[in-house]
Design an enzyme around this catalytic site. Sequence first.
Site, PDB file in Angstrom:
ATOM      1  N   SER A 108       0.828  -1.197   0.000  1.00 49.74           N
ATOM      2  CA  SER A 108       0.000   0.000   0.000  1.00 49.74           C
ATOM      3  C   SER A 108       0.869   1.257   0.000  1.00 49.74           C
ATOM      4  CB  SER A 108      -0.975  -0.089   1.181  1.00 49.74           C
ATOM      5  OG  SER A 108      -2.125   0.662   0.944  1.00 49.74           O
ATOM      6  N   ASP A 248      -9.369  -5.482  -4.871  1.00 47.73           N
ATOM      7  CA  ASP A 248      -8.541  -4.552  -4.087  1.00 47.73           C
ATOM      8  C   ASP A 248      -9.052  -3.117  -4.206  1.00 47.73           C
ATOM      9  OD1 ASP A 248      -4.917  -4.787  -3.782  1.00 47.73           O
ATOM     10  OD2 ASP A 248      -6.299  -3.315  -2.878  1.00 47.73           O
ATOM     11  N   HIS A 275      -7.350  -6.128  -0.464  1.00 52.79           N
ATOM     12  CA  HIS A 275      -6.161  -5.319  -0.183  1.00 52.79           C
ATOM     13  C   HIS A 275      -5.056  -6.052   0.580  1.00 52.79           C
ATOM     14  CE1 HIS A 275      -4.187  -1.480  -0.253  1.00 52.79           C
ATOM     15  NE2 HIS A 275      -4.216  -1.309   1.068  1.00 52.79           N
TER      16      HIS A 275
HETATM   17  N1  04V Z   1      -3.327   1.647   3.582  1.00 52.50           N
HETATM   18  C1  04V Z   1      -2.753   2.378   2.766  1.00 52.50           C
HETATM   19  O1  04V Z   1      -1.480   2.543   2.815  1.00 52.50           O
HETATM   20  C2  04V Z   1      -3.572   3.125   1.741  1.00 52.50           C
HETATM   21  C3  04V Z   1      -2.814   3.775   0.599  1.00 52.50           C
HETATM   22  C4  04V Z   1      -3.752   4.854   0.118  1.00 52.50           C
HETATM   23  C5  04V Z   1      -4.777   5.064   1.215  1.00 52.50           C
HETATM   24  N2  04V Z   1      -4.332   4.199   2.343  1.00 52.50           N
END
Ligand code: 04V
Length: 307
Positions: A108, A248, A275
């Site tokens: 992420s 995701d 995710h």
């Molecule tokens: N969990 C993350 O890092 C994400 C990346 C964009 C918003 N949060």
Amino acid sequence: MPPLVKGTVPFGAHRTWYRLTGTPGGEPPAVVVVHGGPGSTHDYLANLAGLAGRGWPVVHYDQLGNGGSTHLPDADPGFWTVRLFLAELDNLLRRLDIADNYVLCGHSWGGALAAAHAAARPAGLRGLVVVSSPASYPLWSREMKVLRDALPPGVDEVLRRHEAAGTTDSAEYRQASAVFYARHVCRLRPWPRDYQASYYEIYNDPTVYRTMNGPNEFHVVGTLRDWSVTKALPEITVPSLVISGRHDEATPAVVRPFRDLIPDVRWEVLEDSSHLPHLEEPARFFEVLEGFLEARCRQGNRSRKEP
Ligand SMILES: N=C(O)[C@@H]1CCCN1
């Protein structure tokens, strides 16, 4: 059983917590795990330590501001910058004496940070793995609207009403948010313990997450909202692997710039994941990850052939 060392290294006036599984210093290079958030912790990525059982030393760390690292709840919001976390990663690599031979695996936000690090072409970087990451926060936010528009009737209306009123801490907003998280963040029930650990670390100290990201994954209004690593991606010269989930929140459109702009790259989409593919489809995730590491990141084995 690989040796396990936990500790902290000084980072300016602060300290960065790390965990080392295995013994770095030879071949293969250490895999450094860069968590997301920002403002999350290493916990939800703990199962990557399993790589050490196959000979790959693994370094997890908690980025400054949460977990075992120094917390700074009263820091000025302007203190939390991409440059700060790039400097922290450089410092950790030097302090652990692995800067001459390592691979980065970022999830992420951590994947975008790892890509920004890789674009500077550090001599010791052997490979880059980007998992479920945003190349561009503006693009992320545009895609969040697409996903929110597709939520069951009435859910996004609740979300928008509370965002407009500034009541994103309300029970009704949290209940509506859970619908999005169940679809696009973690499709497992119950949430794995490792993910719960990081989730509640953010709950306990939301300083960095709320400052840089915002109240949650789909309402990104923090200081990162206009940031993008897209322009730097063509500078990355190491072999790279991109992984994302079919469901995701990091949608194909969000992830595609990594595939399109990194010169030597492969992209794998895990069909049953959102995710957290390393938790939602661990067998497939580690098959893809270890296939890449073995084929492209071991010294003297830079073949392009991968399973
Ligand atoms: N969990 C993350 O890092 C994400 C990346 C964009 C918003 N949060």
